[in-house]
Design a protein around this motif. Structure first.
Motif, PDB file in Angstrom:
ATOM      1  N   GLU A  33       0.800  -1.220   0.000  1.00  0.00           N
ATOM      2  CA  GLU A  33       0.000   0.000   0.000  1.00  0.00           C
ATOM      3  C   GLU A  33       0.839   1.278   0.000  1.00  0.00           C
ATOM      4  O   GLU A  33       0.306   2.367  -0.145  1.00  0.00           O
ATOM      5  CB  GLU A  33      -0.929   0.028   1.226  1.00  0.00           C
ATOM      6  N   LYS A  35       2.629   4.385  -0.995  1.00  0.00           N
ATOM      7  CA  LYS A  35       2.619   5.246  -2.175  1.00  0.00           C
ATOM      8  C   LYS A  35       4.071   5.464  -2.596  1.00  0.00           C
ATOM      9  O   LYS A  35       4.932   5.747  -1.773  1.00  0.00           O
ATOM     10  CB  LYS A  35       1.968   6.590  -1.859  1.00  0.00           C
ATOM     11  N   GLN A  38       6.033   8.363  -1.449  1.00  0.00           N
ATOM     12  CA  GLN A  38       6.468   8.314  -0.057  1.00  0.00           C
ATOM     13  C   GLN A  38       7.801   7.592   0.089  1.00  0.00           C
ATOM     14  O   GLN A  38       8.495   7.767   1.073  1.00  0.00           O
ATOM     15  CB  GLN A  38       5.414   7.623   0.811  1.00  0.00           C
ATOM     16  N   VAL A  65       1.019   3.576  -8.717  1.00  0.00           N
ATOM     17  CA  VAL A  65       0.871   4.518  -7.618  1.00  0.00           C
ATOM     18  C   VAL A  65       1.487   3.978  -6.342  1.00  0.00           C
ATOM     19  O   VAL A  65       2.152   4.698  -5.613  1.00  0.00           O
ATOM     20  CB  VAL A  65      -0.627   4.852  -7.393  1.00  0.00           C
ATOM     21  N   THR A  66       1.290   2.693  -6.071  1.00  0.00           N
ATOM     22  CA  THR A  66       1.793   2.101  -4.831  1.00  0.00           C
ATOM     23  C   THR A  66       2.915   1.119  -5.135  1.00  0.00           C
ATOM     24  O   THR A  66       3.120   0.710  -6.289  1.00  0.00           O
ATOM     25  CB  THR A  66       0.672   1.343  -4.082  1.00  0.00           C
ATOM     26  N   ASP A  69       1.461  -1.921  -6.754  1.00  0.00           N
ATOM     27  CA  ASP A  69       1.204  -1.703  -8.188  1.00  0.00           C
ATOM     28  C   ASP A  69       2.501  -1.835  -8.987  1.00  0.00           C
ATOM     29  O   ASP A  69       2.532  -2.419 -10.066  1.00  0.00           O
ATOM     30  CB  ASP A  69       0.635  -0.299  -8.445  1.00  0.00           C
TER      31      ASP A  69
END
Length: 79
Positions: A33, A35, A38, A65-66, A69
């Motif tokens: 999860e 990002k 981050q 995005v993550t 992903d």
């Protein structure tokens, strides 16, 4: 451990960790999860490690995005 026995996810995780060490940066825990913004890292070595660059494939790809992903994108093209 042979290269074949290392998963795409493990390879990506190792590259993130290596870049963080080289840049003397603290890496956020690499959960699915997380990002990517981050993480604060740009990974440029995965093509060498995995032999694939999904962003240069003929098929259009949406930027992940993550972290999860990102891993799934590489897993799709590494087959």
């Amino acid at each position: 451990m042979s290269v074949k026995s290392i998963s795409v996810k493990d390879t990506i995780r190792a590259q993130f960790q290596q870049v963080a060490r080289e840049q003397d940066r603290t890496l956020a825990p690499l959960s699915d999860e997380l990002k990517l913004v981050q993480s604060g890292l740009i990974v440029a070595r995965l093509e060498d490690s995995l032999g694939v660059d999904p962003f240069n494939e003929a098929e259009a790809v949406e930027f992940p995005v993550t972290f999860g992903d990102f891993v799934r994108l590489y897993e799709r093209f590494a087959k």
